[in-house]
Design a protein around this motif. Structure first.
Motif, mmCIF file in Angstrom:
data_model
loop_
_atom_site.group_PDB
_atom_site.id
_atom_site.type_symbol
_atom_site.label_atom_id
_atom_site.label_comp_id
_atom_site.label_asym_id
_atom_site.label_seq_id
_atom_site.Cartn_x
_atom_site.Cartn_y
_atom_site.Cartn_z
ATOM 1 N N TYR A 16 -32.735 23.454 45.370
ATOM 2 C CA TYR A 16 -32.848 22.357 44.418
ATOM 3 C C TYR A 16 -34.143 21.588 44.681
ATOM 4 O O TYR A 16 -34.560 21.431 45.831
ATOM 5 N N SER A 17 -34.762 21.082 43.626
ATOM 6 C CA SER A 17 -35.890 20.178 43.806
ATOM 7 C C SER A 17 -35.341 18.827 44.258
ATOM 8 O O SER A 17 -34.136 18.564 44.142
ATOM 9 N N TYR A 18 -36.222 17.972 44.748
ATOM 10 C CA TYR A 18 -35.799 16.644 45.172
ATOM 11 C C TYR A 18 -35.143 15.901 44.011
ATOM 12 O O TYR A 18 -34.083 15.276 44.173
ATOM 13 N N GLU A 19 -35.754 15.978 42.830
ATOM 14 C CA GLU A 19 -35.247 15.264 41.656
ATOM 15 C C GLU A 19 -33.878 15.793 41.238
ATOM 16 O O GLU A 19 -32.983 15.017 40.899
ATOM 17 N N GLN A 20 -33.703 17.103 41.283
ATOM 18 C CA GLN A 20 -32.410 17.695 40.927
ATOM 19 C C GLN A 20 -31.335 17.269 41.930
ATOM 20 O O GLN A 20 -30.220 16.905 41.545
ATOM 21 N N VAL A 39 -26.744 19.702 51.809
ATOM 22 C CA VAL A 39 -28.167 19.941 51.575
ATOM 23 C C VAL A 39 -28.642 20.918 52.654
ATOM 24 O O VAL A 39 -28.631 20.587 53.838
ATOM 25 N N THR A 40 -29.044 22.110 52.257
ATOM 26 C CA THR A 40 -29.371 23.143 53.245
ATOM 27 C C THR A 40 -30.751 22.935 53.865
ATOM 28 O O THR A 40 -31.667 22.422 53.227
ATOM 29 N N ASN A 43 -34.252 23.941 52.334
ATOM 30 C CA ASN A 43 -34.959 23.149 51.327
ATOM 31 C C ASN A 43 -36.034 22.357 52.073
ATOM 32 O O ASN A 43 -35.703 21.648 53.033
ATOM 33 N N PRO A 44 -37.291 22.461 51.687
ATOM 34 C CA PRO A 44 -38.359 21.805 52.445
ATOM 35 C C PRO A 44 -38.215 20.297 52.589
ATOM 36 O O PRO A 44 -38.687 19.718 53.561
ATOM 37 N N ASP A 45 -37.559 19.654 51.627
ATOM 38 C CA ASP A 45 -37.408 18.199 51.688
ATOM 39 C C ASP A 45 -35.960 17.784 51.953
ATOM 40 O O ASP A 45 -35.527 16.716 51.541
ATOM 41 N N HIS A 46 -35.214 18.630 52.658
ATOM 42 C CA HIS A 46 -33.780 18.357 52.848
ATOM 43 C C HIS A 46 -33.534 17.049 53.601
ATOM 44 O O HIS A 46 -32.573 16.335 53.307
ATOM 45 N N LEU A 47 -34.386 16.707 54.548
ATOM 46 C CA LEU A 47 -34.178 15.473 55.306
ATOM 47 C C LEU A 47 -34.394 14.241 54.428
ATOM 48 O O LEU A 47 -33.670 13.251 54.549
ATOM 49 N N ASP A 185 -28.792 23.930 32.711
ATOM 50 C CA ASP A 185 -28.459 22.502 32.736
ATOM 51 C C ASP A 185 -29.195 21.797 33.867
ATOM 52 O O ASP A 185 -29.670 20.667 33.711
ATOM 53 N N LEU A 186 -29.291 22.494 35.000
ATOM 54 C CA LEU A 186 -29.964 21.921 36.160
ATOM 55 C C LEU A 186 -31.464 21.801 35.901
ATOM 56 O O LEU A 186 -32.079 20.772 36.200
ATOM 57 N N GLU A 187 -32.038 22.849 35.333
ATOM 58 C CA GLU A 187 -33.470 22.825 35.034
ATOM 59 C C GLU A 187 -33.811 21.741 34.012
ATOM 60 O O GLU A 187 -34.869 21.110 34.094
ATOM 61 N N ASN A 188 -32.900 21.524 33.060
ATOM 62 C CA ASN A 188 -33.129 20.524 32.017
ATOM 63 C C ASN A 188 -32.728 19.114 32.453
ATOM 64 O O ASN A 188 -32.913 18.162 31.685
ATOM 65 N N MET A 189 -32.142 19.004 33.653
ATOM 66 C CA MET A 189 -31.656 17.711 34.152
ATOM 67 C C MET A 189 -30.708 17.086 33.126
ATOM 68 O O MET A 189 -30.774 15.894 32.820
ATOM 69 N N ASP A 190 -29.815 17.912 32.593
ATOM 70 C CA ASP A 190 -28.882 17.492 31.537
ATOM 71 C C ASP A 190 -27.670 16.809 32.185
ATOM 72 O O ASP A 190 -26.716 17.472 32.599
#
Length: 207
Positions: A16-20, A39-40, A43-47, A185-190
């Motif tokens: 997931y991106s940070y925003e998602q 949060v795995t 993911n580079p920004d998991h922390l 839905d995730l990509e569209n942030m719906d």
């Protein structure tokens, strides 16, 4: 974290991106802790997700870390506020000690009865049977006879179609990855569509 407050459902956020990730945490915060967030570590920004998620919504949703394989990963996640940690494999004694010192729930991965009992003996709060789809729902029913009273989480291949089968067979908890939400839905942030997916899973596992 008190084991009695551990949610039956956990969303596994991998890729997931940070925003998602922050959007999902915000949506889950509406459900009074009924769905947790893993949060795995890959993911580079998991922390940052764990820290910011706890800062904004930590009183309304339980946020933990997944794919923990080293003591360093465990230390960093706990410092960021992780309330639980999952791994695809056995945890080391050092990870258990660290978790116990910080009241963090441990959910190591295992597959065979021997592996399960070994992790319980080391201090596991819940054992993650992974990949659950490989052994199937009947595994949980069969193992509950000789190993009563243990807490099991089914992870790997769980979706809305088979989730109730695993719960009915004896899985206490479910960890659900890419099948929890529709990719588009995730990509569209719906928000509306994503929230609908959360509601559908909650209804399904409560039947």
């Amino acid at each position: 974290m008190n084991i009695e407050n551990y949610p039956k459902l956990t969303v596994i956020m991998r890729g997931y991106s940070y925003e998602q990730a922050m959007l999902i945490i915000k949506l889950l915060s509406r459900y009074e802790g009924k769905v947790g967030v893993e949060v795995t570590t890959n993911n580079p920004d998991h922390l940052k997700v764990i820290a910011d998620g706890n800062k904004q919504y930590g009183d309304k949703v339980n946020i933990g870390v997944g794919t923990v394989t080293t003591v360093k990963q465990a230390q960093e996640a706990i410092a960021a506020g992780a309330k639980f940690m999952l791994g695809p494999q056995a945890f080391s004694e050092e990870i258990y000690q660290l978790a116990q010192q910080n009241d963090v729930i441990t959910v190591p991965g295992a597959m065979t009865p021997t592996e399960i009992q070994t992790e319980i003996n080391k201090g596991a709060d819940i054992v993650k049977v992974f990949p659950a789809i490989t052994v199937g729902p009947s595994f949980f029913k069969q193992i509950s006879g000789p190993m009563p009273g243990l807490r099991f989480m089914a992870v790997g291949g769980i979706d809305i179609k088979n989730s109730q089968l695993f719960i009915s067979a004896g899985a206490d908890y479910l960890g659900i990855g890419s099948s929890f939400f529709n990719k588009q839905d995730l990509e569209n942030m719906d928000e509306q569509a994503l929230d609908k997916s959360i509601q559908e899973f909650l209804i399904t596992v409560s039947k």
